[in-house]
Design an enzyme around this catalytic site. Structure first.
Site, mmCIF file in Angstrom:
data_model
loop_
_atom_site.group_PDB
_atom_site.id
_atom_site.type_symbol
_atom_site.label_atom_id
_atom_site.label_comp_id
_atom_site.label_asym_id
_atom_site.label_seq_id
_atom_site.Cartn_x
_atom_site.Cartn_y
_atom_site.Cartn_z
ATOM 1 N N ASP A 279 -5.244 -6.734 5.927
ATOM 2 C CA ASP A 279 -6.461 -6.116 5.568
ATOM 3 C C ASP A 279 -7.516 -7.068 5.223
ATOM 4 O O ASP A 279 -8.632 -7.101 5.703
ATOM 5 C CB ASP A 279 -6.027 -5.238 4.375
ATOM 6 C CG ASP A 279 -7.425 -4.078 3.869
ATOM 7 O OD1 ASP A 279 -8.413 -4.121 4.609
ATOM 8 O OD2 ASP A 279 -7.069 -3.513 2.940
ATOM 9 N N TYR B 97 0.877 -1.088 -0.128
ATOM 10 C CA TYR B 97 -0.190 -0.115 -0.082
ATOM 11 C C TYR B 97 0.935 1.076 -0.043
ATOM 12 O O TYR B 97 0.336 2.365 -0.006
ATOM 13 C CB TYR B 97 -1.118 -0.119 1.139
ATOM 14 C CG TYR B 97 -2.069 -1.153 1.183
ATOM 15 C CD1 TYR B 97 -2.273 -1.897 0.207
ATOM 16 C CD2 TYR B 97 -3.124 -1.085 2.307
ATOM 17 C CE1 TYR B 97 -3.158 -2.897 -0.075
ATOM 18 C CE2 TYR B 97 -3.892 -1.998 1.958
ATOM 19 C CZ TYR B 97 -3.986 -3.126 1.094
ATOM 20 O OH TYR B 97 -4.994 -3.891 1.146
ATOM 21 N N ASP C 157 -2.740 -18.333 2.689
ATOM 22 C CA ASP C 157 -3.980 -18.826 1.978
ATOM 23 C C ASP C 157 -4.312 -20.103 3.133
ATOM 24 O O ASP C 157 -5.698 -20.140 3.208
ATOM 25 C CB ASP C 157 -3.562 -19.759 0.700
ATOM 26 C CG ASP C 157 -2.130 -20.289 0.559
ATOM 27 O OD1 ASP C 157 -1.437 -19.956 1.640
ATOM 28 O OD2 ASP C 157 -1.646 -20.941 -0.150
ATOM 29 N N LYS D 281 3.690 -15.263 3.396
ATOM 30 C CA LYS D 281 3.697 -16.238 1.907
ATOM 31 C C LYS D 281 5.203 -16.471 1.687
ATOM 32 O O LYS D 281 5.675 -16.084 0.552
ATOM 33 C CB LYS D 281 3.073 -15.553 1.030
ATOM 34 C CG LYS D 281 2.764 -16.367 -0.121
ATOM 35 C CD LYS D 281 1.690 -17.476 -0.072
ATOM 36 C CE LYS D 281 1.473 -17.998 -1.202
ATOM 37 N NZ LYS D 281 0.322 -19.121 -1.138
ATOM 38 N N ASP E 236 -10.834 -8.711 7.896
ATOM 39 C CA ASP E 236 -12.304 -8.427 7.419
ATOM 40 C C ASP E 236 -12.745 -9.832 7.486
ATOM 41 O O ASP E 236 -14.237 -10.007 7.827
ATOM 42 C CB ASP E 236 -12.294 -8.099 6.001
ATOM 43 C CG ASP E 236 -12.515 -6.326 6.023
ATOM 44 O OD1 ASP E 236 -12.228 -5.791 7.089
ATOM 45 O OD2 ASP E 236 -12.935 -5.926 4.996
#
Ligand code: NAD
Length: 360
Positions: free
Chosen positions: A248, A140, A224, A191, A252
């Protein structure tokens, strides 16, 4: 902060923001000890000043003891023009300007809402986790751009950035209820099988754990896998620490365990200076102006502000108990309603009054 009033900057923002800001103001007025200065951010600031965050507002926030933000954004300011001001720039500018590198999102479904979750009660019962998300690094904030038919967004992390967020996570794990029984655990999400930034992340988190937090257990999982585990065995998590983009998305997902985005608070903290406290949800333009927005995520954000920002843990606990009591008594805004027996369907003002009535 005992004795004198704490200085709070309240940023209502857009959509349902002003409605839940009014509710938060009512709550803070009853609790007392806070002087509130209201300022524009996001789309409201674009309309008034041409930018989503003015220098004057950022300065006011820097000088405050805490900042409470409701939500920014909405279709009115959506644009594919890369030069048009965007409401989220207000939020990103505030995070950067206040040096807020750690975002804390607790997820603890209220007992009364266990059946409101899209997951089965037995799956989520006992869930009490904290997502610690890195907030000022990664993709970001990396270089981005467009050259003809190609676009790029770079992801970068430094060792120092990973160290400081890891410390926030380990400290949180070491001080959470349950830590005394030796159950403190940090799950670091990355990851590392694909990304170089993730390999640096993993190496650094491991070193901080070994050197400084031997009493906290550490596990690593790929993002994942984390996305799957969060919905299959959420109660097994304690503290989850992860980078900006993964955090992020996962926070959620974790939010939905509570049954509604309208229930999830957050705190963003830096090394010093004021923290930023805000509900996780957005400006919900689909319900803005209807008086039905759920104010509870904002009330719980006020509780986090009192606990983490203003040194008033007892008042924080009073809010949390009042929210639980209102839910136990059946009060439900539409996002929480499931048509079950005993539900009392209410809008924002009634839910606000319901919580205020139950403050002890
Ligand atoms: P959203 O969180 O605003 O809404 C998603 C769904 O949840 C909607 O159906 C909405 O009605 C519902 N919802 C959210 N908060 C609620 C509440 N308090 N009470 C009842 N229902 C609630 O996400 P979105 O629709 O993807 O985004 C809408 C706008 O908000 C966009 O402009 C987006 O950029 C912005 N946004 C802002 C923030 C922020 O300010 N921190 C965060 C996310 C999205």
């Amino acid at each position: 902060m005992e004795g004198s009033s704490a200085q709070l900057v309240l940023l209502p923002g857009d959509g349902i923001g002003p409605e839940i800001a009014a509710a938060a103001r009512d709550l803070l007025t009853v609790l007392g000890g806070v002087e509130i200065a209201e300022r524009a951010i996001g789309g409201a600031s674009i309309d008034a000043h041409g930018s989503a965050l003015t220098d004057e507002v950022l300065e006011a926030c820097r000088g405050a003891d805490a900042v409470l933000l409701c939500a920014v954004g909405g279709p009115k300011w959506d644009s594919t023009d890369p030069d048009a001001p965007r409401p989220e720039q207000g939020l990103l500018g505030l995070r950067k300007g206040l040096g807020l590198f750690a975002n804390l999102r607790p997820v603890r479904p209220a007992e009364a809402l266990l059946d409101a979750s899209p997951l089965r009660r037995e799956r989520i019962e006992g869930t009490d986790l904290l997502v610690v998300r890195e907030l000022t690094g990664g993709i970001y904030f990396g270089d981005s751009g467009r050259e003809g038919d190609r676009a790029h967004d770079d992801c970068a992390y430094t060792v120092a950035e990973v160290e400081r967020i890891a410390r926030v996570a380990f400290n949180a794990a070491a001080t959470r209820p349950g830590a005394a029984e030796g159950t403190a655990k940090v799950t670091s999400v990355d990851k590392a099988n694909v990304l170089e930034t993730s390999r640096l992340w993993r190496e650094t988190v491991e070193r901080v754990a070994a050197d400084e937090f031997a009493e906290v257990a550490l596990e690593h999982i790929y993002v994942d896998n984390a996305a799957m585990q969060l919905v299959t065995r959420p109660a097994d998590f304690d503290v989850i620490v992860t980078e900006n983009l993964f955090g992020d998305i996962l926070s959620d997902e974790a939010a939905m365990l509570t049954g509604s985005l309208g229930m999830l608070p957050s705190a963003s903290l830096g090394d010093d200076g004021p923290g930023l406290f805000e509900p996780v949800h957005g400006s919900a333009p689909d319900i803005a102006g209807h008086g039905v927005a759920n104010p509870l995520a904002t009330f719980l954000s006020v509780a986090m502000m009192l606990r983490h920002g203003l040194g008033r843990p007892d008042d924080a606990a009073r809010i949390e108990s009042a929210v639980d009591a209102a839910l136990d008594d059946g009060l439900r805004t539409p996002d929480l309603a499931r048509g079950a027996e005993g539900e009392i369907h209410v809008g924002t003002p009634e839910m606000t009054a319901g919580v205020l009535d139950r403050l002890r």
